[in-house]
Design a protein around this motif. Structure first.
Motif, PDB file in Angstrom:
ATOM      1  N   GLY A 123       0.799  -1.209   0.020  1.00 26.60           N
ATOM      2  CA  GLY A 123       0.026  -0.192  -0.014  1.00 26.60           C
ATOM      3  C   GLY A 123       0.848   1.175  -0.045  1.00 26.60           C
ATOM      4  O   GLY A 123       0.955   1.794   1.279  1.00 26.60           O
TER       5      GLY A 123
ATOM      6  N   ALA B 269       4.490   7.638   2.445  1.00 26.36           N
ATOM      7  CA  ALA B 269       4.862   8.351   3.600  1.00 26.36           C
ATOM      8  C   ALA B 269       5.579   7.336   4.356  1.00 26.36           C
ATOM      9  O   ALA B 269       6.836   7.567   4.689  1.00 26.36           O
ATOM     10  CB  ALA B 269       3.701   8.848   4.589  1.00 26.36           C
TER      11      ALA B 269
ATOM     12  N   ASP C  61       1.351  -1.316  -4.917  1.00 22.38           N
ATOM     13  CA  ASP C  61      -0.169  -0.748  -5.075  1.00 22.38           C
ATOM     14  C   ASP C  61      -0.755  -0.878  -6.287  1.00 22.38           C
ATOM     15  O   ASP C  61      -0.318  -1.513  -7.302  1.00 22.38           O
ATOM     16  CB  ASP C  61       0.023   0.826  -4.883  1.00 22.38           C
ATOM     17  N   LYS C  62      -2.112  -1.101  -6.213  1.00 19.93           N
ATOM     18  CA  LYS C  62      -2.900  -1.209  -7.303  1.00 19.93           C
ATOM     19  C   LYS C  62      -3.431   0.261  -7.978  1.00 19.93           C
ATOM     20  O   LYS C  62      -3.886  -0.020  -9.065  1.00 19.93           O
ATOM     21  CB  LYS C  62      -4.260  -2.101  -6.843  1.00 19.93           C
TER      22      LYS C  62
ATOM     23  N   GLY D 162      -0.465  -3.365  -9.364  1.00 18.08           N
ATOM     24  CA  GLY D 162      -1.184  -4.707  -9.383  1.00 18.08           C
ATOM     25  C   GLY D 162      -1.858  -4.638  -7.959  1.00 18.08           C
ATOM     26  O   GLY D 162      -1.564  -4.152  -7.001  1.00 18.08           O
TER      27      GLY D 162
END
Ligand code: SAM
Length: 277
Positions: free
Chosen positions: A61, A66, A90-91, A138
């Motif tokens: 994620g 951050a 991340d997607k 993805g």
């Protein structure tokens, strides 16, 4: 229209909020302070990565980066012999693109803007002779099985909550993650949750689970590992005993989970986990 907005936290620091889920990133004490306490310090990445060899971080994620930036800054400030790989997942790059557009508000991004833009364009950036940063786009549930991906020593687990991001919190998913980690590389996973249901789910997935550092208004968070000795404060048999009557101790078995008390069969399974033997 973007799905994100900049919000002022009570501390005066700014962060991001996703409009569709109404979830604020690092809502307690702000992005950098929370990332440092929850992930960088608890994971002892500076100390663990200083040893010779390769140290692999999975940043699950990436969001507005951050956690990754906090790790990067801690590593840049410290020395050490180890080679460090940060693998961010991340997607979507939507939150990061929004954050870059508002980098003046989220000032932690400003010093690393060029680096992050290269990461987005190339999906890889060499930070210096010691640190490399990879981007994997993805669904993490699929991408984590890529054969080329090295097993992590450290997982910053930071999807949205189990309410709005349910697929990242199911027992099946955590069993797959636990299997993917294997036993050879001692690995610590850090997350903001203090939920009984999540702790039960992780234990039933085969993790050792412990109490994590409190952050902001949260008295405690949760850490998990494939090796018991990685945990400072493993959940105790007293904690286990209380799950029988807790109203939200059933594992998160499917994406439509309702909070409920654990069944007898699941409690037997939970009690038989190696942590409690
Ligand atoms: C709370 S934000 C992460 C904040 C981030 N760690 C930071 O430091 O700014 C949650 C992120 O998880 C990502 N995410 C949710 N489900 C995912 C999935 N199945 N696979 C990969 N990423 C996912 C979201 O797209 C979002 O960017």
């Amino acid at each position: 229209m973007s799905d994100f907005e900049i919000v002022h936290l009570r501390s005066g620091i700014k962060s991001l909020r996703q409009l569709s889920s109404q979830e604020t990133f690092h809502p307690g004490i702000g992005p950098m302070a929370e990332a440092r306490i929850l992930h960088v310090d608890q994971q002892r990445i500076v100390e663990r990565s200083a040893r010779p060899g390769r140290f692999v971080i999975w940043d699950v994620g990436l969001g507005a980066a951050a956690n990754a930036v906090a790790a990067l800054e801690a590593l840049l400030e410290s020395g050490g012999e180890g080679i460090v790989e940060i693998h961010s997942f991340d997607k979507t790059l939507d939150p990061l693109a929004f954050a870059l557009e508002h980098a003046e508000d989220l000032d932690y991004l400003l010093p690393h803007r060029e680096l992050i833009e290269t990461l987005i364009d190339e999906k890889y950036v060499r930070v210096n002779g010691r640190i490399q940063w990879f981007l994997h786009l993805g669904d993490f549930r699929d991408v984590m099985h890529d054969a080329d991906l090295p097993s992590p020593h450290s997982v910053f687990y930071d999807p949205y909550s189990s309410v709005s991001n349910q697929e990242m919190w199911t027992l099946d998913h955590f069993r797959a993650l636990r299997n993917r980690l294997g036993d050879d590389t001692p690995c610590l996973l850090t997350n903001y949750t203090g939920s009984s249901a999540v702790r039960v789910t992780w234990l039933m997935a085969g993790f050792y689970v412990g109490v994590g550092q409190g952050v902001g208004k949260k008295m405690e968070t949760t850490v998990a590992s494939n090796h018991l000795e990685m945990l400072k404060e493993p959940l105790s048999s007293n904690w286990l005993f209380k799950r029988q009557t807790s109203q939200s101790s059933a594992p998160l078995r499917d994406a439509q989970h309702q909070a409920q008390t654990i069944s007898l069969a699941d409690f037997e399974n939970l009690s038989s986990q190696p942590q409690f033997q």
